[in-house]
Design an enzyme around this catalytic site. Sequence first.
Site, PDB file in Angstrom:
ATOM      1  CG  ASN A  74      23.271  57.203 133.650  1.00 19.85           C
ATOM      2  OD1 ASN A  74      24.240  57.233 132.904  1.00 19.85           O
ATOM      3  ND2 ASN A  74      23.203  57.911 134.761  1.00 19.85           N
ATOM      4  CG  HIS A  75      20.891  52.291 128.784  1.00 20.09           C
ATOM      5  ND1 HIS A  75      20.034  51.668 127.920  1.00 20.09           N
ATOM      6  CD2 HIS A  75      21.435  53.318 128.074  1.00 20.09           C
ATOM      7  CE1 HIS A  75      20.049  52.273 126.747  1.00 20.09           C
ATOM      8  NE2 HIS A  75      20.908  53.278 126.825  1.00 20.09           N
TER       9      HIS A  75
END
Length: 212
Positions: A74-75
């Site tokens: 994930n960012h």
Amino acid sequence: MDQPRPKIAETVIHPSVRLREARIGARCEILEDCRIEYATIGDASYLGHDCQVADAEIGKFCAIAACVRIGPPNHPMGRVSQHRFTYCPEYYDPAQKRDAAFFAARRAQRTRIGNDVWIGHGVTVLAGVTVGDGAVLAAGAVVAKDVAPYTIVGGVPARLIRERFPRAIAARLARIAWWDWDFATIMQRLEEFRSEDVEAFCDRWDNAAPSA
């Protein structure tokens, strides 16, 4: 004419596979152009070509088709910017230091795939998801939530299609945990695995079942 498949007495990993801090079990097969990092793969599981696995734990006897993505990172959506310059600034300015805490949190968000799971072509299983034993993930599914044991899910996002067996049978299979038997025993009982009389299999091997 197709060549016969080799006997997989030991783990077979194609030379093009890239591994980083990965532990691969016995009798596994990993086909070309897979990338596996910070992950474990249980005995007798196999991956088709072009799979990517990160920050994940995969159980035994899993059948994973080609082009599957397990545990994509994930960012940081809660930050001012989601861009990688916030956690990999050294890519752009050698004087800056990588955000070690961000990567530690990413490593901790493990994706867990149970035993005897079938994952179809092109499936994505998002970071932090747990897939139960005996589940089926239909081709092309994007799995964003946990999947119960012995259920079939599909779609984007993935939703329950049906249960493979009645819940009582699923619970008995979980107690038997045949995937923990030694491989020689499994081969000796091969005809029972080929049978679709799952209840008879449970009657024979579920030690917790009530006596007649």
